[in-house]
Design a protein around this motif. Structure first.
Motif, short mmCIF file in Angstrom:
data_model
loop_
_atom_site.label_atom_id
_atom_site.label_comp_id
_atom_site.label_asym_id
_atom_site.label_seq_id
_atom_site.Cartn_x
_atom_site.Cartn_y
_atom_site.Cartn_z
N ASP A 15 0.80 -1.23 0.00
CA ASP A 15 0.00 0.00 0.00
C ASP A 15 0.84 1.28 0.00
O ASP A 15 0.62 2.16 -0.84
CB ASP A 15 -0.97 0.01 1.19
CG ASP A 15 -2.01 -1.11 1.10
OD1 ASP A 15 -1.79 -2.07 0.33
OD2 ASP A 15 -3.03 -1.03 1.79
N ARG A 138 -3.65 -6.15 -2.63
CA ARG A 138 -4.87 -5.36 -2.83
C ARG A 138 -4.73 -4.30 -3.93
O ARG A 138 -5.64 -3.50 -4.15
CB ARG A 138 -5.26 -4.68 -1.52
CG ARG A 138 -5.67 -5.66 -0.42
CD ARG A 138 -6.17 -4.93 0.81
NE ARG A 138 -5.11 -4.22 1.49
CZ ARG A 138 -4.36 -4.74 2.46
NH1 ARG A 138 -4.55 -6.00 2.85
NH2 ARG A 138 -3.42 -4.03 3.05
N HIS A 139 -3.58 -4.28 -4.61
CA HIS A 139 -3.35 -3.29 -5.66
C HIS A 139 -2.68 -3.95 -6.86
O HIS A 139 -1.84 -4.85 -6.72
CB HIS A 139 -2.43 -2.17 -5.16
CG HIS A 139 -3.00 -1.35 -4.06
ND1 HIS A 139 -3.71 -0.19 -4.27
CD2 HIS A 139 -2.96 -1.53 -2.70
CE1 HIS A 139 -4.08 0.32 -3.10
NE2 HIS A 139 -3.64 -0.47 -2.15
N GLU A 175 -20.19 1.70 -9.97
CA GLU A 175 -18.74 1.87 -10.07
C GLU A 175 -18.32 1.95 -11.53
O GLU A 175 -18.82 1.24 -12.39
CB GLU A 175 -18.01 0.71 -9.38
CG GLU A 175 -18.14 0.74 -7.87
CD GLU A 175 -17.52 -0.49 -7.22
OE1 GLU A 175 -16.95 -0.33 -6.14
OE2 GLU A 175 -17.63 -1.58 -7.80
N SER A 180 -7.96 9.07 -9.95
CA SER A 180 -6.99 8.43 -9.07
C SER A 180 -6.96 9.11 -7.70
O SER A 180 -6.91 10.33 -7.60
CB SER A 180 -5.59 8.51 -9.70
OG SER A 180 -4.62 8.04 -8.78
N GLU A 191 -8.43 4.96 -11.61
CA GLU A 191 -8.44 3.72 -10.85
C GLU A 191 -9.82 3.09 -10.92
O GLU A 191 -10.83 3.77 -11.14
CB GLU A 191 -8.01 3.92 -9.40
CG GLU A 191 -8.95 4.70 -8.53
CD GLU A 191 -8.41 4.84 -7.09
OE1 GLU A 191 -9.06 4.33 -6.18
OE2 GLU A 191 -7.32 5.43 -6.91
N THR A 192 -9.86 1.77 -10.77
CA THR A 192 -11.12 1.03 -10.70
C THR A 192 -11.09 0.14 -9.48
O THR A 192 -10.02 -0.29 -9.03
CB THR A 192 -11.35 0.18 -11.96
OG1 THR A 192 -10.17 -0.60 -12.24
CG2 THR A 192 -11.66 1.05 -13.16
N HIS A 193 -12.28 -0.15 -8.92
CA HIS A 193 -12.41 -0.95 -7.72
C HIS A 193 -13.16 -2.24 -8.05
O HIS A 193 -14.18 -2.22 -8.76
CB HIS A 193 -13.17 -0.18 -6.64
CG HIS A 193 -12.48 1.08 -6.21
ND1 HIS A 193 -13.07 2.02 -5.39
CD2 HIS A 193 -11.23 1.56 -6.48
CE1 HIS A 193 -12.23 3.02 -5.18
NE2 HIS A 193 -11.11 2.76 -5.83
N HIS A 194 -12.68 -3.35 -7.51
CA HIS A 194 -13.21 -4.66 -7.84
C HIS A 194 -13.40 -5.49 -6.57
O HIS A 194 -12.57 -5.43 -5.65
CB HIS A 194 -12.26 -5.37 -8.80
CG HIS A 194 -11.90 -4.54 -9.99
ND1 HIS A 194 -12.59 -4.57 -11.18
CD2 HIS A 194 -10.93 -3.58 -10.16
CE1 HIS A 194 -12.07 -3.70 -12.03
NE2 HIS A 194 -11.06 -3.09 -11.44
N VAL A 202 -11.47 -4.75 -1.02
CA VAL A 202 -11.58 -4.20 -2.37
C VAL A 202 -10.21 -4.25 -3.04
O VAL A 202 -9.20 -3.91 -2.43
CB VAL A 202 -12.10 -2.75 -2.32
CG1 VAL A 202 -12.02 -2.10 -3.71
CG2 VAL A 202 -13.53 -2.71 -1.81
N ARG A 204 -7.88 -2.73 -6.01
CA ARG A 204 -7.78 -1.51 -6.81
C ARG A 204 -6.80 -1.70 -7.96
O ARG A 204 -5.68 -2.14 -7.75
CB ARG A 204 -7.33 -0.34 -5.93
CG ARG A 204 -8.40 0.12 -4.95
CD ARG A 204 -7.86 1.14 -3.96
NE ARG A 204 -8.94 1.79 -3.23
CZ ARG A 204 -9.57 1.25 -2.18
NH1 ARG A 204 -9.22 0.06 -1.75
NH2 ARG A 204 -10.56 1.91 -1.58
N HIS A 206 -4.84 0.47 -10.72
CA HIS A 206 -4.40 1.82 -11.07
C HIS A 206 -4.04 1.84 -12.55
O HIS A 206 -3.23 1.03 -13.01
CB HIS A 206 -3.20 2.22 -10.21
CG HIS A 206 -3.48 2.11 -8.74
ND1 HIS A 206 -4.01 3.13 -8.01
CD2 HIS A 206 -3.34 1.05 -7.88
CE1 HIS A 206 -4.18 2.74 -6.74
NE2 HIS A 206 -3.77 1.49 -6.66
#
Length: 220
Positions: A15, A138-139, A175, A180, A191-194, A202, A204, A206
């Protein structure tokens, strides 16, 4: 009580590195020679990875940079993934990394332009969502090589395909493509969240849309 070395603790290491990684990628892109309008994806990725490793800022950051790294332990049912560019923190876990998946957009060839926005979603974003890539963190990141230089058109095409694939991408009805939260002042970043089925956090993605200095765009 937490135990040092638990998966959740290792994932936390990614993160705080995300802003540094994204800034490093953008700075390195701007320093490298501009690709041709129909340059092959692998050639661009290799050149970018070389620029990343030569960047003075990268030498002081707590991760290694690798290209074409194979994901050795995908989730059951998924093929081995070949990660385009990977930023690996100095930890004893091979599944803790930030992956940057690359795709070409707006490729110019034989007098025409092909968007490749559907491929960006299907062969890029979905690999993160299914857990083929980055299943323990998570990214993740997508870098679009916008070969005609038209970032606005590239973003519009990608967003349209994201909306078509919303269910497969594990996104809610509200969504979509978001500004960003990491690089708020850079219009080339989204960015998108899934909501991946194998985890509660969640995920993310980028998105970096990096334009070339294409004559086709300059004349538009």
């Amino acid at each position: 009580m937490t135990i040092a070395g638990m998966p959740s603790e290792w994932a936390d290491l990614i993160d705080p590195l995300v802003p540094e990684i994204l800034n490093l990628v953008i700075a390195s892109w701007e320093e490298m020679p501009s690709p041709t309008p129909d340059e092959k994806e692998d050639n661009i990725t290799i050149a970018l990875c070389r620029a990343l490793m030569q960047n003075r800022t990268a030498r002081g950051l707590p991760f290694q940079i690798r290209t074409q790294l194979v994901e050795l332990e995908p989730i059951p049912g998924e093929d081995l993934g070949r990660l385009d560019i990977v930023f690996i923190p100095l930890v004893p876990r091979e599944d803790i990394y930030f992956c940057l998946e690359s795709k070409r957009l707006n490729v110019v060839k034989d007098g025409g332009t092909r968007a490749y926005a559907a491929e960006y979603v299907t062969f890029g974003m979905l690999r993160f969502v299914t857990g083929q890539y980055a299943k323990a963190v998570r990214h993740g990141g997508m870098i679009a090589y916008v070969l005609d230089g038209n970032v606005s058109r590239a973003m519009t095409n990608v967003e349209a395909n994201i909306r078509k694939q919303r269910v497969a991408l594990c996104m809610t009805a509200t969504e979509a493509f978001l500004p960003s939260m990491v690089l708020k002042d850079d219009p080339r970043v989204r960015e998108t969240h899934h909501h991946r089925v194998h985890e509660t956090n969640v995920f993310r993605i980028h998105h970096l849309f990096m334009p070339t200095d294409s004559p086709q765009h300059q004349q538009a």
